[in-house]
Motif scaffolding. Structure first.
Motif, mmCIF file in Angstrom:
data_model
loop_
_atom_site.group_PDB
_atom_site.id
_atom_site.type_symbol
_atom_site.label_atom_id
_atom_site.label_comp_id
_atom_site.label_asym_id
_atom_site.label_seq_id
_atom_site.Cartn_x
_atom_site.Cartn_y
_atom_site.Cartn_z
ATOM 1 N N LEU A 193 -32.082 -4.306 56.004
ATOM 2 C CA LEU A 193 -32.739 -4.183 57.307
ATOM 3 C C LEU A 193 -33.265 -2.775 57.567
ATOM 4 N N GLY A 194 -32.594 -1.791 56.997
ATOM 5 C CA GLY A 194 -32.938 -0.398 57.254
ATOM 6 C C GLY A 194 -32.212 0.145 58.466
ATOM 7 N N GLN A 195 -32.286 -0.626 59.571
ATOM 8 C CA GLN A 195 -31.557 -0.227 60.770
ATOM 9 C C GLN A 195 -31.187 -1.471 61.570
ATOM 10 N N ALA A 196 -30.170 -1.331 62.412
ATOM 11 C CA ALA A 196 -29.673 -2.465 63.194
ATOM 12 C C ALA A 196 -28.957 -1.950 64.438
ATOM 13 N N ARG A 197 -28.709 -2.877 65.345
ATOM 14 C CA ARG A 197 -27.919 -2.553 66.539
ATOM 15 C C ARG A 197 -26.455 -2.838 66.233
ATOM 16 N N GLY B 260 -12.405 -2.438 53.136
ATOM 17 C CA GLY B 260 -12.466 -1.036 52.745
ATOM 18 C C GLY B 260 -13.795 -0.417 53.134
ATOM 19 N N ILE B 261 -13.935 0.867 52.809
ATOM 20 C CA ILE B 261 -15.155 1.603 53.127
ATOM 21 C C ILE B 261 -16.205 1.272 52.074
ATOM 22 N N ALA B 262 -17.342 0.748 52.547
ATOM 23 C CA ALA B 262 -18.395 0.286 51.646
ATOM 24 C C ALA B 262 -19.559 1.271 51.543
ATOM 25 N N GLY B 263 -19.636 2.226 52.457
ATOM 26 C CA GLY B 263 -20.743 3.174 52.414
ATOM 27 C C GLY B 263 -20.824 4.027 53.655
ATOM 28 N N ILE B 264 -22.007 4.589 53.853
ATOM 29 C CA ILE B 264 -22.242 5.516 54.963
ATOM 30 C C ILE B 264 -23.487 5.066 55.719
ATOM 31 N N ALA B 265 -23.432 5.194 57.038
ATOM 32 C CA ALA B 265 -24.585 4.945 57.893
ATOM 33 C C ALA B 265 -24.671 6.063 58.924
ATOM 34 N N GLN B 266 -25.753 6.036 59.694
ATOM 35 C CA GLN B 266 -26.013 7.115 60.645
ATOM 36 C C GLN B 266 -26.437 6.519 61.983
ATOM 37 N N GLU C 233 -20.885 -10.668 59.663
ATOM 38 C CA GLU C 233 -21.573 -10.239 60.889
ATOM 39 C C GLU C 233 -22.654 -9.214 60.543
ATOM 40 N N LEU C 234 -22.255 -8.135 59.869
ATOM 41 C CA LEU C 234 -23.176 -7.112 59.369
ATOM 42 C C LEU C 234 -22.469 -6.396 58.231
ATOM 43 N N SER C 235 -23.056 -6.438 57.058
ATOM 44 C CA SER C 235 -22.491 -5.756 55.890
ATOM 45 C C SER C 235 -23.342 -4.530 55.572
ATOM 46 N N ILE C 236 -22.814 -3.661 54.731
ATOM 47 C CA ILE C 236 -23.588 -2.488 54.303
ATOM 48 C C ILE C 236 -24.837 -2.936 53.539
ATOM 49 N N GLU C 237 -24.720 -4.031 52.783
ATOM 50 C CA GLU C 237 -25.865 -4.546 52.042
ATOM 51 C C GLU C 237 -26.949 -5.055 53.001
ATOM 52 N N ARG D 116 -26.101 5.242 52.622
ATOM 53 C CA ARG D 116 -25.659 5.127 51.227
ATOM 54 C C ARG D 116 -24.665 3.978 51.092
ATOM 55 N N THR D 117 -24.806 3.230 50.026
ATOM 56 C CA THR D 117 -23.822 2.218 49.658
ATOM 57 C C THR D 117 -23.002 2.778 48.507
ATOM 58 N N PHE D 118 -21.691 2.729 48.610
ATOM 59 C CA PHE D 118 -20.836 3.216 47.524
ATOM 60 C C PHE D 118 -20.871 2.243 46.348
ATOM 61 N N ARG D 119 -20.675 2.782 45.151
ATOM 62 C CA ARG D 119 -20.638 1.935 43.943
ATOM 63 C C ARG D 119 -19.569 0.868 44.035
ATOM 64 N N SER D 120 -18.438 1.241 44.620
ATOM 65 C CA SER D 120 -17.373 0.264 44.847
ATOM 66 C C SER D 120 -16.727 0.570 46.199
ATOM 67 N N VAL D 121 -16.175 -0.472 46.783
ATOM 68 C CA VAL D 121 -15.517 -0.339 48.080
ATOM 69 C C VAL D 121 -14.235 0.478 47.914
ATOM 70 N N LEU D 122 -14.026 1.439 48.796
ATOM 71 C CA LEU D 122 -12.788 2.219 48.803
ATOM 72 C C LEU D 122 -11.771 1.411 49.594
ATOM 73 N N SER D 123 -10.843 0.796 48.896
ATOM 74 C CA SER D 123 -9.914 -0.149 49.515
ATOM 75 C C SER D 123 -8.971 0.527 50.498
ATOM 76 N N LEU D 124 -8.498 -0.270 51.447
ATOM 77 C CA LEU D 124 -7.520 0.230 52.410
ATOM 78 C C LEU D 124 -6.280 0.737 51.680
#
Length: 150
Positions: free
Chosen positions: A21-25, A58-64, A12-16, A103-111
């Motif tokens: 895209l830069g930004q999305a809804r 898992g957690i793949a990164g950070i968005a704002q 649907e929408l990934s961190i990549e 930011r995209t993390f180097r690796s996904v922080l798994s559940l």
């Protein structure tokens, strides 16, 4: 500034994709509690971007958050999987926010890794039966997760 965790299925929408895209809804949330959390968001709030319903959740990164909550247009779109036949332009119960990649993390922080952290025991994500797609993250929880990402 508040911190959050928001879940999205990568198809649907990934961190990549957000990075490209830069930004999305951020739309399609159809749980009242999660919607209320979105309505509490302010421009500049940050969130952990969690990939769900995939082989490696898992957690793949950070968005704002770049735009505060507004009526979710997918609720009115009959072709959208998030269409709500009870919604109208005058009375749309659902909200969306605009978000941007940070930011995209180097690796996904798994559940599994997150569940092992004592500092995250109260995080709704690791609670049994918790299925919310949007949830608050305390400053202490944010710091504990950031320590795992470095």
């Amino acid at each position: 500034m508040a911190h959050w965790l928001m879940k999205s299925e990568p198809e649907e929408l990934s961190i990549e994709a957000l990075n490209r895209l830069g930004q999305a809804r951020w739309d399609g949330v159809r749980n009242y509690q999660a919607r209320n959390f979105m309505r509490a968001m302010s421009i500049g709030d940050t969130f952990f971007f969690y990939h769900s319903s995939c082989p490696a959740p898992g957690i793949a990164g950070i968005a704002q958050v770049t735009a505060a909550a507004y009526p979710d247009p997918t609720a009115l779109d009959a072709d959208s999987p998030y269409h709500d036949s009870k919604a109208s332009p005058e009375k749309n119960p659902w909200s969306a926010v605009d978000v941007a990649h940070v930011r995209t993390f180097r690796s996904v922080l798994s559940l599994g890794l997150l569940k092992q952290q004592g500092a995250l025991a109260e995080l709704a994500l690791v609670q049994k039966g918790s299925r919310l797609s949007v949830m608050p993250v305390s400053d202490e929880q944010w710091a504990a997760i950031m320590a795992l990402a470095t």
